[in-house]
Each structure stands twice: as C-alpha cells, then as structure tokens.
Scaffold this active site. Structure first.
Site, PDB file in Angstrom:
ATOM      1  CG  HIS A   1      38.503  41.150  37.892  1.00  0.00           C
ATOM      2  ND1 HIS A   1      39.421  41.981  38.483  1.00  0.00           N
ATOM      3  CD2 HIS A   1      38.929  39.883  38.152  1.00  0.00           C
ATOM      4  CE1 HIS A   1      40.369  41.269  39.068  1.00  0.00           C
ATOM      5  NE2 HIS A   1      40.086  39.980  38.881  1.00  0.00           N
TER       6      HIS A   1
ATOM      7  CG  ASP B   1      39.660  45.371  37.919  1.00  0.00           C
ATOM      8  OD1 ASP B   1      40.849  45.188  38.250  1.00  0.00           O
ATOM      9  OD2 ASP B   1      38.740  44.581  38.211  1.00  0.00           O
TER      10      ASP B   1
END
Length: 480
Positions: free
Chosen positions: A25, A130
C-alpha cells in the site's frame, strides 16, 4: 513533522496522500505521488516516520528529483506491539500486523491538523487515501475546499466481486467467470474483516475512486465497477503506478565514466542476473506479508531443484510492524540439507533481504515470477511482460491468481485456492508449474501473451495512451 506546506502547485491545488502502513500500500501511493507531482501539482505524503522511511528506501524506478519534489510529513508517536508472523496460522493473513493497523487510526488528529494548514493556503486540497484509512481522513468534511478520493490497492476484478457480492449480486455476470471465482473464505481474519468493514463505511464521503490498474488489462471489470448498482461516483484506472521504464540516473554521455560507480551501487542479485541468459531465470518471492512454513520451503526447494530451471529466490519472513527490526534467524536452516551447495551454479538465494523486485522483473534474464499474486506484484510483473506462476496465500491473492491464470491467461497455477478457502488443493506443484511455464509449448503461448500484454500496458502509459488519458482526466478534474 516537516514544516513545509507550500511548494509550487497548479492553480493552488495540493494533493495529500494518506497511505495504509503495509508495504504494498505504501509503495503504490508513493509511486502515484511521483506521477501526480510530475504533472506540476504539489504532493504531500503523510505516514509514520518508520513507514515513510520504509516506503522511500524501497521505492524503485524513479530519479531522485521525482522523490525530492514530494513533501513528507512523518509522525513517530504511534504505540503498538506486533508479535512475530506465524507461518502455521490456519488463516495466512498477516494477523501479526493487526496492532499496527489499529494504531494507524490514531493518525486522524495529525491528518486533521495538516488539512487545516493546507486548506488555509490552497485553493483546493485533494486527499487521496487508502481504502483502509477512511476514518483517518474523515475530518476533511470540515473544510469547504477539501475533497477526498479513495484508492483501492487491489485489482478491479477483486474489488468488483467484493462489492457485487456485498450488494446482493445486483446484476448478472457471465457464469463462466463465476465458476472460476475463488471463495473469500480463509482470505482474511475476522479481526481484519471488521476493520475493513469499518473503514469502507467512510466511502460515502468521497468524490471518486482510484485504481492501480489499466483498461488494457481489466477494461471489462472496470466498466462493471462504474455501473450505478456498484458506484455512482467517478472512477479512474491510472495504472500501472510503477515506472515501466526504469531510471538509471545517468545520461548516455556519462554512462562510460560512471559505469563503475553505478555497478558498485547495484544490488548483488542484478549483477548475478547479468550473467544469465535471456528469459532463463524464475524469480521467486512471496512478498512482504507472507512467512513460509518449513514444509512450504521444503516443497519449493525440491520443486526448484527438480525443475532444473535457474532461479532467484527471495527467502524472507513477512515484514514486522517495524520493518527495520531484526528478523528471526534460522531461515536458511529450513532448506533441505545440501540444497545450496547443489544449486550454487543454478540459483541465487537471498535470505532475510529485501530485493529490488521491479528491477528484477525488468531484467532481460527474468523469464517468470513465482508469486503470491499480491496486486502490487501482479502489476509490476504485467507491466514488465513477465508471466506468473501463481501460489496465492491470503487477502485478494486468490482472486488475482484466477484473473492472471484463467482470464488473462498470462500465468499458470502452482496451487489452487481450495473450496474451503484456507485449505489449498495441490494443482500441478512447483516442478510441473515451472516446467510448464518455462520450457513447454503451452508455456510459450503464456509467455507470448504476457509479453504482448506488457507491451500494451507500456503503450497505455505513453502520450495518448489509455492510462495517460485517465491521468489527464483526473488532473483536469481536481484542477476544475
């Protein structure tokens, strides 16, 4: 925290990146930061000091100017204790990182403070966060010149079917696809399932969604994502985020005089690859969130040796909450007796070492990738035209593996995701999968498709290509 809030911006627009503190991520949003910064938009990247350092140290393919244009805001106040990874857990999801994930939610206050300062000096603040950090950025609604966009770190294929099932299968989908769709059973721990559900509640606040994928890879599934039954908000497929042409940081004129210095800084595995034939090496890596059991290490070792395929094997434990803490010793001792000695001419094993994956995949000697099929790894492999031998372990990986092997047909299965989720059934095994991919006629067709798709992806990021048009659409939208 970095005290810089200004910097050149395009019509007073700044972007604030808020990544989730897990390597795949962190990496994807740092790549996207470089892409957006190159469009003349000021970009700020907020994380803990440890995870910002991790992302910056591991990012590949960009020159130093691209990184230096990003303003990093680093916090060190998070408190958490993560146990060591458990390769024998019934669910292979990295549950040892759950304390870190929960602690990351305490970044809400620092994010709000930074938003307050940025919104006071900018015409518009664009938050790209995210999907696992929805609650952290929720306070942007207090600032009239701020808006948020959710970044999904998984494939369009995976998120489509996650949402489609969650919304009660609101429209019909080809039965042939449903027949090969793996179950989510055993993919996540209950704790992370609850964490994910809580973060997804904040999607209702966003103005759109961003994916690290390309229409030339997943156009059909991306189009289904845009159906109103799934989402009525704008969607952008701007991938691959990773560079498709790697930067050496030296000009052609400087190449000869700096060759010695450049070579001295290259990772040892790249120097080893330089000595191998084109497309002859199988790269083996299970990413940063999987620790292999003794039995899995043994199975891999035996399969690699029997296949007689050259290999570069990154054999390491999963990242801990702090990736810079010392890992457990003894990984090498799990290899079969004499394995290293018998294969010293045929393979290179990197133990407890993070390897430059993007550069390995981009090397001419790399002909295949034995992978867990994390989406970051899939996109890097696809963009470099490298076929995949798929052995999924958890999360979105089983569905990514199905996309790779059964829909795109640019890979072969080493292990299938079993009907009970956490129970994996043997498919063709390591030896047979590697031989199939690397030396068979069927494998030749797979490798050809992978090369063709890689070329199409690289064309898509060039001027006038599909990915470039998506990027231009997004930049135009936030500068409206």
């Amino acid at each position: 925290m970095d005290s810089k809030y200004g910097g050149s911006s395009q019509e007073g627009v700044v972007v604030l990146m808020v990544p989730f503190p897990s390597q795949g991520h962190l990496n994807q949003l740092l790549h996207l930061s470089c892409i957006i910064s190159a469009q003349g938009v000021a970009v700020h990247y907020l994380s803990t000091a440890t995870h910002s350092r991790q992302a910056r140290r591991r990012v590949q393919g960009w020159d130093q100017v691209a990184i230096s244009n990003i303003v990093f805001h680093e916090y060190s106040s998070l408190s958490f204790r993560c146990p060591p990874p458990d390769p024998y857990a019934s669910i292979r999801f990295p549950s040892h990182l759950q304390p870190l994930f929960e602690a990351s939610l305490h970044l809400r206050k620092p994010v709000a403070e930074l938003l307050r300062k940025l919104s006071a000096t900018s015409r518009r603040v664009v938050i790209i966060h995210d999907s696992m950090m929805g609650s952290v950025v929720q306070d942007f609604v207090e600032f009239p010149n701020a808006e948020s966009y959710t970044f999904h770190s998984v494939s369009a294929f995976s998120i489509l079917f996650f949402l489609w099932e969650k919304k009660g299968r609101p429209f019909s989908i080809d039965s042939e696809i449903l027949e090969i769709l793996p179950s989510l059973e055993g993919c996540f721990t209950p704790e992370f399932g609850r964490f994910m559900a809580k973060q997804h509640q904040y999607k209702k606040l966003n103005s759109g969604e961003i994916y690290n994928t390309s229409r030339v890879i997943e156009n059909h599934f991306f189009e289904l994502l845009t159906k109103p039954e799934i989402s009525k908000k704008r969607q952008w497929a701007m991938g691959p985020f990773n560079p498709v042409i790697l930067i050496n940081n030296i000009t052609e004129e400087e190449e000869e005089e700096e060759e010695e210095e450049s070579n001295s800084s290259r990772h040892k595995c790249l120097k080893w690859l330089d000595m191998q034939a084109s497309n002859s090496v199988m790269f083996v890596s299970f990413g940063t969130t999987t620790s292999l059991s003794d039995e899995e290490i043994g199975e891999l070792a035996v399969g690699l040796e029997k296949s007689e395929v050259k290999f570069l094997w990154v054999l390491r434990n999963a990242d801990r909450g702090d990736a810079f803490t010392e890992e457990d010793k003894g990984t090498m001792e799990k290899l079969p007796s004499g394995f290293e000695e018998r294969n010293q001419e045929n393979g290179l094993i990197l133990v407890r070492d993070w390897a430059p994956q993007l550069e390995i995949l981009g090397h001419p000697a790399t002909g295949g990738f034995l992978s867990h099929c994390g989406w970051n790894s899939c996109m890097e492999s696809i963009s470099m035209g490298v076929p995949i031998a798929a052995w999924p372990m958890h999360s979105d990986q089983p569905r990514n593996a199905a996309l790779i092997t059964k829909i795109l047909k640019i890979g072969v299965a080493v292990k299938e995701w079993g009907p009970a989720g956490s129970v994996r059934s043997s498919n063709c095994g390591v030896e047979r999968a590697l031989r199939k991919l690397m030396v068979s006629e069927e494998g030749e067709e797979v490798r050809k498709r992978a090369a063709e798709l890689g070329a199409a992806v690289r064309t898509a990021v060039a001027e006038g290509g599909a990915a470039q048009m998506e990027l231009e659409s997004f930049i135009s939208h936030i500068n409206r």
